[in-house]
Design a protein around this motif. Sequence first.
Motif, PDB file in Angstrom:
ATOM      1  N   VAL A  10       0.848  -1.190   0.000  1.00 22.45           N
ATOM      2  CA  VAL A  10       0.000   0.000   0.000  1.00 22.45           C
ATOM      3  C   VAL A  10       0.890   1.249   0.000  1.00 22.45           C
ATOM      4  CG1 VAL A  10      -1.685   1.259   1.402  1.00 22.45           C
ATOM      5  CG2 VAL A  10      -1.884  -1.225   1.156  1.00 22.45           C
ATOM      6  N   ASP A  11       0.538   2.189  -0.864  1.00 23.36           N
ATOM      7  CA  ASP A  11       1.341   3.409  -1.004  1.00 23.36           C
ATOM      8  C   ASP A  11       0.959   4.392   0.114  1.00 23.36           C
ATOM      9  OD1 ASP A  11       2.629   5.684  -1.834  1.00 23.36           O
ATOM     10  OD2 ASP A  11       2.110   5.439  -3.948  1.00 23.36           O
ATOM     11  N   ILE A  12       1.606   4.255   1.255  1.00 21.07           N
ATOM     12  CA  ILE A  12       1.244   5.082   2.429  1.00 21.07           C
ATOM     13  C   ILE A  12       1.328   6.583   2.103  1.00 21.07           C
ATOM     14  CG2 ILE A  12       1.764   5.634   4.846  1.00 21.07           C
ATOM     15  CD1 ILE A  12       2.974   2.814   5.140  1.00 21.07           C
ATOM     16  N   PRO A  13       2.444   7.084   1.517  1.00 14.41           N
ATOM     17  CA  PRO A  13       2.511   8.537   1.287  1.00 14.41           C
ATOM     18  C   PRO A  13       1.399   9.046   0.369  1.00 14.41           C
ATOM     19  CG  PRO A  13       4.673   7.520   0.960  1.00 14.41           C
ATOM     20  CD  PRO A  13       3.688   6.406   1.132  1.00 14.41           C
ATOM     21  N   ALA A  14       1.095   8.289  -0.693  1.00 11.69           N
ATOM     22  CA  ALA A  14       0.065   8.761  -1.630  1.00 11.69           C
ATOM     23  C   ALA A  14      -1.304   8.776  -0.949  1.00 11.69           C
ATOM     24  CB  ALA A  14       0.034   7.868  -2.864  1.00 11.69           C
ATOM     25  N   ILE A  15      -1.590   7.736  -0.172  1.00  6.52           N
ATOM     26  CA  ILE A  15      -2.912   7.695   0.485  1.00  6.52           C
ATOM     27  C   ILE A  15      -3.002   8.752   1.584  1.00  6.52           C
ATOM     28  CG2 ILE A  15      -4.480   6.266   1.878  1.00  6.52           C
ATOM     29  CD1 ILE A  15      -3.843   3.959   0.096  1.00  6.52           C
ATOM     30  N   ALA A  16      -1.907   8.974   2.291  1.00  5.89           N
ATOM     31  CA  ALA A  16      -1.919  10.015   3.335  1.00  5.89           C
ATOM     32  C   ALA A  16      -2.176  11.379   2.685  1.00  5.89           C
ATOM     33  CB  ALA A  16      -0.599  10.013   4.095  1.00  5.89           C
ATOM     34  N   CYS A  18      10.248   0.135   8.556  1.00  6.23           N
ATOM     35  CA  CYS A  18       9.355   1.198   8.063  1.00  6.23           C
ATOM     36  C   CYS A  18       8.930   2.110   9.209  1.00  6.23           C
ATOM     37  CB  CYS A  18       8.123   0.560   7.423  1.00  6.23           C
ATOM     38  SG  CYS A  18       6.994   1.752   6.662  1.00  6.23           S
ATOM     39  N   ASN A  19       8.871   3.401   8.933  1.00  8.46           N
ATOM     40  CA  ASN A  19       8.391   4.375   9.913  1.00  8.46           C
ATOM     41  C   ASN A  19       7.226   5.148   9.300  1.00  8.46           C
ATOM     42  OD1 ASN A  19      11.709   4.475  10.458  1.00  8.46           O
ATOM     43  ND2 ASN A  19      10.400   4.203  12.233  1.00  8.46           N
ATOM     44  N   PRO A  20       6.019   4.605   9.407  1.00  3.92           N
ATOM     45  CA  PRO A  20       4.868   5.236   8.743  1.00  3.92           C
ATOM     46  C   PRO A  20       4.643   6.706   9.127  1.00  3.92           C
ATOM     47  CG  PRO A  20       4.310   3.022   9.431  1.00  3.92           C
ATOM     48  CD  PRO A  20       5.645   3.326  10.031  1.00  3.92           C
ATOM     49  N   LEU A  21       5.036   7.104  10.352  1.00  5.28           N
ATOM     50  CA  LEU A  21       4.821   8.509  10.729  1.00  5.28           C
ATOM     51  C   LEU A  21       5.649   9.433   9.830  1.00  5.28           C
ATOM     52  CD1 LEU A  21       4.822   8.319  14.648  1.00  5.28           C
ATOM     53  CD2 LEU A  21       2.832   8.476  13.130  1.00  5.28           C
ATOM     54  N   ASP A  22       6.773   8.941   9.352  1.00  3.82           N
ATOM     55  CA  ASP A  22       7.608   9.754   8.451  1.00  3.82           C
ATOM     56  C   ASP A  22       7.033   9.785   7.035  1.00  3.82           C
ATOM     57  OD1 ASP A  22       9.241   9.972  10.604  1.00  3.82           O
ATOM     58  OD2 ASP A  22      10.799   8.603   9.857  1.00  3.82           O
ATOM     59  N   LEU A  23       6.061   8.915   6.776  1.00 11.12           N
ATOM     60  CA  LEU A  23       5.494   8.826   5.422  1.00 11.12           C
ATOM     61  C   LEU A  23       4.129   9.508   5.347  1.00 11.12           C
ATOM     62  CD1 LEU A  23       6.338   5.053   4.710  1.00 11.12           C
ATOM     63  CD2 LEU A  23       7.615   7.067   3.969  1.00 11.12           C
ATOM     64  N   TYR A  60       7.073  -4.404  -6.335  1.00  9.62           N
ATOM     65  CA  TYR A  60       8.432  -4.433  -5.783  1.00  9.62           C
ATOM     66  C   TYR A  60       8.988  -3.004  -5.564  1.00  9.62           C
ATOM     67  CZ  TYR A  60      13.465  -5.541  -5.650  1.00  9.62           C
ATOM     68  OH  TYR A  60      14.772  -5.640  -5.299  1.00  9.62           O
ATOM     69  N   ASP A  61       8.882  -2.165  -6.614  1.00  8.54           N
ATOM     70  CA  ASP A  61       9.469  -0.818  -6.505  1.00  8.54           C
ATOM     71  C   ASP A  61       8.754   0.016  -5.444  1.00  8.54           C
ATOM     72  OD1 ASP A  61      11.382  -1.316  -8.402  1.00  8.54           O
ATOM     73  OD2 ASP A  61      10.130  -0.623 -10.071  1.00  8.54           O
ATOM     74  N   LEU A  62       7.422  -0.103  -5.414  1.00  4.86           N
ATOM     75  CA  LEU A  62       6.667   0.661  -4.412  1.00  4.86           C
ATOM     76  C   LEU A  62       7.104   0.238  -3.011  1.00  4.86           C
ATOM     77  CD1 LEU A  62       4.434   2.554  -3.452  1.00  4.86           C
ATOM     78  CD2 LEU A  62       2.803   0.667  -3.727  1.00  4.86           C
ATOM     79  N   HIS A  63       7.211  -1.081  -2.803  1.00  4.70           N
ATOM     80  CA  HIS A  63       7.587  -1.547  -1.460  1.00  4.70           C
ATOM     81  C   HIS A  63       8.921  -0.929  -1.032  1.00  4.70           C
ATOM     82  CE1 HIS A  63       7.949  -3.992   2.112  1.00  4.70           C
ATOM     83  NE2 HIS A  63       9.221  -4.153   1.780  1.00  4.70           N
ATOM     84  N   TRP A  64       9.905  -0.981  -1.944  1.00  4.17           N
ATOM     85  CA  TRP A  64      11.230  -0.497  -1.563  1.00  4.17           C
ATOM     86  C   TRP A  64      11.294   1.024  -1.467  1.00  4.17           C
ATOM     87  CZ3 TRP A  64      14.752  -3.515   0.692  1.00  4.17           C
ATOM     88  CH2 TRP A  64      14.494  -4.891   0.646  1.00  4.17           C
ATOM     89  N   SER A  65      10.239   1.706  -1.958  1.00  5.40           N
ATOM     90  CA  SER A  65      10.222   3.170  -1.783  1.00  5.40           C
ATOM     91  C   SER A  65       9.696   3.537  -0.393  1.00  5.40           C
ATOM     92  CB  SER A  65       9.380   3.840  -2.876  1.00  5.40           C
ATOM     93  OG  SER A  65       7.994   3.609  -2.625  1.00  5.40           O
ATOM     94  N   ILE A  66       9.029   2.597   0.282  1.00  6.13           N
ATOM     95  CA  ILE A  66       8.509   2.934   1.626  1.00  6.13           C
ATOM     96  C   ILE A  66       9.151   2.110   2.741  1.00  6.13           C
ATOM     97  CG2 ILE A  66       6.253   3.791   0.816  1.00  6.13           C
ATOM     98  CD1 ILE A  66       5.025   1.120   1.647  1.00  6.13           C
ATOM     99  N   ALA A  67       9.907   1.077   2.378  1.00  5.23           N
ATOM    100  CA  ALA A  67      10.442   0.189   3.424  1.00  5.23           C
ATOM    101  C   ALA A  67      11.920  -0.100   3.195  1.00  5.23           C
ATOM    102  CB  ALA A  67       9.644  -1.115   3.438  1.00  5.23           C
ATOM    103  N   ARG A  68      12.590  -0.466   4.278  1.00 12.09           N
ATOM    104  CA  ARG A  68      14.041  -0.734   4.193  1.00 12.09           C
ATOM    105  C   ARG A  68      14.360  -2.222   4.113  1.00 12.09           C
ATOM    106  NH1 ARG A  68      13.328   3.575   7.858  1.00 12.09           N
ATOM    107  NH2 ARG A  68      12.986   2.105   9.546  1.00 12.09           N
ATOM    108  N   GLY A  69      13.334  -3.056   3.987  1.00 14.81           N
ATOM    109  CA  GLY A  69      13.558  -4.493   3.895  1.00 14.81           C
ATOM    110  C   GLY A  69      12.243  -5.174   3.582  1.00 14.81           C
TER     111      GLY A  69
END
Length: 446
Positions: free
Chosen positions: A194-200, A224-229, A326-335
């Motif tokens: 899920v694209d947290i920054p876009a949905i936020a 992942c630090n969702p508050l930063d996203l 894959y790309d979306l995941h690695w844009s919001i998470a470090r693993g």
Amino acid sequence: MATPNSHGNGPAVTAASKALARLDLDGHDLPPSPAPSSPHAGRRRYALATELVYTETKDQYGSSSIPIYQSATFKQTSSSGGNEYDYTRSGNPTRTHLERHLAKIMNATRALAVGSGMGALDVITRLLRPGDEVITGDDLYGGTNRLLTYLKNNQGVVVHHVDTTNVDRVREVLSNKTAMVLLETPTNPLIKIVDIPAIARVSHEINSKALVIVDNTMLSPMLCNPLDLGADVVYESGTKYLSGHHDIMAGVIAVNDPELGDKMYFTINATGCGLSPNDSFLLMRGVKTLAIRMEKQQTNAQRIAEFLESHGFKVRYPGLKSHPQYDLHWSIARGAGAVLSFETGDVAVSERIVEAARLWGISVSFGCVNSLISMPCRMSHASIDAKTRQERQMPEDIIRLCVGIEDVDDLIDDLSRALIQAGAVALTLDGFHANDADVDGAVSSA
Ligand SMILES: Cc1ncc(COP(=O)(O)O)c(C=O)c1O
Ligand SMILES: N[C@@H](CCSC[C@H](N)C(=O)O)C(=O)O
């Protein structure tokens, strides 16, 4: 070189020694410690792996690990109080220590520790009022689905389940009635991202009062630090990666808005769901090894995902390039985490695999040092009825693997034996491949 001591009677405090006191061992300049009341109190100064371990208990004996203040009540200096703590439901030094530590590693100004992940979601959803609307995913942990269904049926809350991997679908249902947008990524068990920054962004654009809430259980603050996203509230089940040993139930909530923090603290005190001193101690101990556990669990999970994929199974894991997001995941998470799922095309075959495994325990839960295998439709997600599961395209044969820290070759050997014993693979001269593998090598789902 001498540095000043805290009593002020040590060597003269020179400008150089003051400066040295602010340098870490690698010579990096450290910002001064934030004052407890500063909006940045609890923020990190070192790399996360260091911060996970680094704490100061500040107790009278300099104990290296926080003592367990196993006391329900605390003596006061007068009838009007005088002590920081009065009663453990309202606050306890072991829990406070843990909460400050969690706030730091979750990049939050405030964290709250409660008795389970579902307890955390209960505290958050008590902010809702009848008529409020919640937008959430169509692939969600079964217990989350159950609590939201309860709120819908009993509290007059409107719940929209939409495909949260599609930002436009979320936009369509957002309105001034939306009180919460509740996201899980990767989703459990279909591992959708899920694209947290876009949905936020879109949520706050359409309704500045809507709270974007992220369940970070599948990744933990290590990844992942969702508050930063852009999220307003992050919560997770401390039963999983944070504690890491499946020996406690715990839940954690983190926020940056002090008013929100106060409201949720009120609920915790009013309902008595704060984490016990003993479990606070155990969670604190678990958190210290999060980095090293996660590193090993992820490396093992990657090997196992590649192993299954190379034998023709349809594997869902964000560490695989074949993952559609894959790309979306690695844009919001470090693993990629250590939970993956795969399909066999046949429920009976899946059942035989799960039951043939020996090293992999047949258990719900994940994020722990030992590896687990399960059939979500019968176990973790059994509370979602079969019709809804079908509507949400959850394959009944899906197997979820939660990878631990064991020797990866042992895990692969045990899985191979279970696959062969279950008749899930056909043996060939080159080894084996999934029985139902179609032309491009993926197993067609049932
Ligand atoms: C994604 C997710 N969120 C929340 C929870 C709830 O956590 P707990 O079991 O600690 O209540 C779970 C599992 O139980 C989960 O898998
Ligand atoms: N019987 C429990 C099942 C808990 S599932 C735990 C975990 N979130 C997972 O996904 O494995 C229930 O009904 O809640």
